[in-house]
Write an enzyme that holds these catalytic residues in place. Sequence first.
Site, PDB file in Angstrom:
ATOM      1  N   CYS A   3      26.624   2.614  29.553  1.00 56.34           N
ATOM      2  CA  CYS A   3      27.484   1.854  28.634  1.00 56.34           C
ATOM      3  C   CYS A   3      27.164   0.370  28.800  1.00 56.34           C
ATOM      4  O   CYS A   3      27.305  -0.180  29.893  1.00 56.34           O
ATOM      5  CB  CYS A   3      28.961   2.130  28.940  1.00 56.34           C
ATOM      6  SG  CYS A   3      30.081   1.003  28.086  1.00 56.34           S
ATOM      7  N   CYS A   6      30.062  -1.729  30.178  1.00 56.34           N
ATOM      8  CA  CYS A   6      30.271  -1.500  31.614  1.00 56.34           C
ATOM      9  C   CYS A   6      29.216  -2.260  32.415  1.00 56.34           C
ATOM     10  O   CYS A   6      29.513  -2.795  33.490  1.00 56.34           O
ATOM     11  CB  CYS A   6      30.236  -0.012  31.941  1.00 56.34           C
ATOM     12  SG  CYS A   6      31.764   0.863  31.538  1.00 56.34           S
ATOM     13  N   ASP A  29      30.204 -12.738  21.228  1.00 54.95           N
ATOM     14  CA  ASP A  29      29.404 -11.685  20.601  1.00 54.95           C
ATOM     15  C   ASP A  29      27.970 -12.186  20.413  1.00 54.95           C
ATOM     16  O   ASP A  29      27.748 -13.328  20.017  1.00 54.95           O
ATOM     17  CB  ASP A  29      30.018 -11.287  19.247  1.00 54.95           C
ATOM     18  CG  ASP A  29      29.469  -9.969  18.740  1.00 54.95           C
ATOM     19  OD1 ASP A  29      30.246  -8.999  18.671  1.00 54.95           O
ATOM     20  OD2 ASP A  29      28.263  -9.905  18.404  1.00 54.95           O
ATOM     21  N   HIS A  45      36.370   1.879  31.585  1.00 55.59           N
ATOM     22  CA  HIS A  45      35.734   2.452  30.398  1.00 55.59           C
ATOM     23  C   HIS A  45      36.723   3.290  29.603  1.00 55.59           C
ATOM     24  O   HIS A  45      37.071   4.411  29.991  1.00 55.59           O
ATOM     25  CB  HIS A  45      34.515   3.298  30.781  1.00 55.59           C
ATOM     26  CG  HIS A  45      33.782   3.790  29.574  1.00 55.59           C
ATOM     27  ND1 HIS A  45      32.852   3.030  28.899  1.00 55.59           N
ATOM     28  CD2 HIS A  45      33.895   4.947  28.870  1.00 55.59           C
ATOM     29  CE1 HIS A  45      32.405   3.695  27.858  1.00 55.59           C
ATOM     30  NE2 HIS A  45      33.030   4.871  27.820  1.00 55.59           N
ATOM     31  N   ASN A  85      37.056  -1.591  15.880  1.00 52.64           N
ATOM     32  CA  ASN A  85      36.485  -0.497  15.109  1.00 52.64           C
ATOM     33  C   ASN A  85      36.573   0.766  15.948  1.00 52.64           C
ATOM     34  O   ASN A  85      36.196   0.758  17.128  1.00 52.64           O
ATOM     35  CB  ASN A  85      35.018  -0.799  14.763  1.00 52.64           C
ATOM     36  CG  ASN A  85      34.901  -1.995  13.832  1.00 52.64           C
ATOM     37  OD1 ASN A  85      35.664  -2.120  12.879  1.00 52.64           O
ATOM     38  ND2 ASN A  85      33.962  -2.883  14.103  1.00 52.64           N
ATOM     39  N   HIS A  96      32.760   1.457  23.981  1.00 54.47           N
ATOM     40  CA  HIS A  96      33.655   0.940  25.030  1.00 54.47           C
ATOM     41  C   HIS A  96      34.649   0.079  24.268  1.00 54.47           C
ATOM     42  O   HIS A  96      34.241  -0.882  23.586  1.00 54.47           O
ATOM     43  CB  HIS A  96      32.845   0.126  26.046  1.00 54.47           C
ATOM     44  CG  HIS A  96      33.643  -0.435  27.199  1.00 54.47           C
ATOM     45  ND1 HIS A  96      33.328  -0.195  28.529  1.00 54.47           N
ATOM     46  CD2 HIS A  96      34.731  -1.250  27.228  1.00 54.47           C
ATOM     47  CE1 HIS A  96      34.189  -0.833  29.317  1.00 54.47           C
ATOM     48  NE2 HIS A  96      35.049  -1.487  28.551  1.00 54.47           N
ATOM     49  N   HIS A  98      36.782  -2.424  22.484  1.00 51.41           N
ATOM     50  CA  HIS A  98      36.660  -3.880  22.437  1.00 51.41           C
ATOM     51  C   HIS A  98      37.401  -4.408  21.225  1.00 51.41           C
ATOM     52  O   HIS A  98      37.477  -3.745  20.189  1.00 51.41           O
ATOM     53  CB  HIS A  98      35.197  -4.326  22.407  1.00 51.41           C
ATOM     54  CG  HIS A  98      34.381  -3.677  21.324  1.00 51.41           C
ATOM     55  ND1 HIS A  98      33.898  -2.397  21.437  1.00 51.41           N
ATOM     56  CD2 HIS A  98      33.977  -4.138  20.119  1.00 51.41           C
ATOM     57  CE1 HIS A  98      33.222  -2.090  20.342  1.00 51.41           C
ATOM     58  NE2 HIS A  98      33.256  -3.118  19.516  1.00 51.41           N
ATOM     59  N   HIS A 100      37.499  -7.588  18.636  1.00 56.11           N
ATOM     60  CA  HIS A 100      36.801  -8.766  18.115  1.00 56.11           C
ATOM     61  C   HIS A 100      37.841  -9.833  17.799  1.00 56.11           C
ATOM     62  O   HIS A 100      38.850  -9.542  17.132  1.00 56.11           O
ATOM     63  CB  HIS A 100      36.088  -8.432  16.801  1.00 56.11           C
ATOM     64  CG  HIS A 100      35.044  -7.360  16.884  1.00 56.11           C
ATOM     65  ND1 HIS A 100      33.703  -7.622  16.849  1.00 56.11           N
ATOM     66  CD2 HIS A 100      35.143  -6.005  16.983  1.00 56.11           C
ATOM     67  CE1 HIS A 100      33.012  -6.494  16.916  1.00 56.11           C
ATOM     68  NE2 HIS A 100      33.867  -5.490  16.998  1.00 56.11           N
TER      69      HIS A 100
END
Length: 112
Positions: A3, A6, A29, A45, A85, A96, A98, A100
């Site tokens: 990942c 990770c 990003d 995770h 998403n 994983h 996240h 934004h």
Amino acid sequence: MDCIFCKIIAGEIPSSKVYEDEKILAFNDINPMAPVHVLVIPKIHIPSCDGINEENSCFVKHIFEKIPEIAKTAGITNGYRVITNCGEDAKQSVKHLHFHILGGRSLPENMG
Ligand code: AMP
Ligand code: ZN
């Protein structure tokens, strides 16, 4: 585990850090969609929103408690959008969890 996020947490892949504490990490990003585009991730995770449960939701709670500070640290002064998403239709590319944070300009009204 293979990942990428990770690996960023473990320091095996470099990132441009905006904020870090014992539970979460925020970094820029690599392919920004706005002048400010920060990703906030839990340091455990969780594959996506679908993986949030009673045991790990404290990480999500902490992320949202810290988002105002992270947005400010990243230089956002006039509002921002928080997006996650989840799954195929949403085009989640990194599995994983996240969030934004997008800002630094007037964002389009259309969300999808
Ligand atoms: P999503 O499409 O919601 O899964 O978003 C994944 C995001 O991770 C994309 O916006 C990518 O540009 C970003 N990303 C992928 N690899 C990295 C990396 N090594 N460092 C920073 N951002 C990354
Ligand atoms: Zn991971």
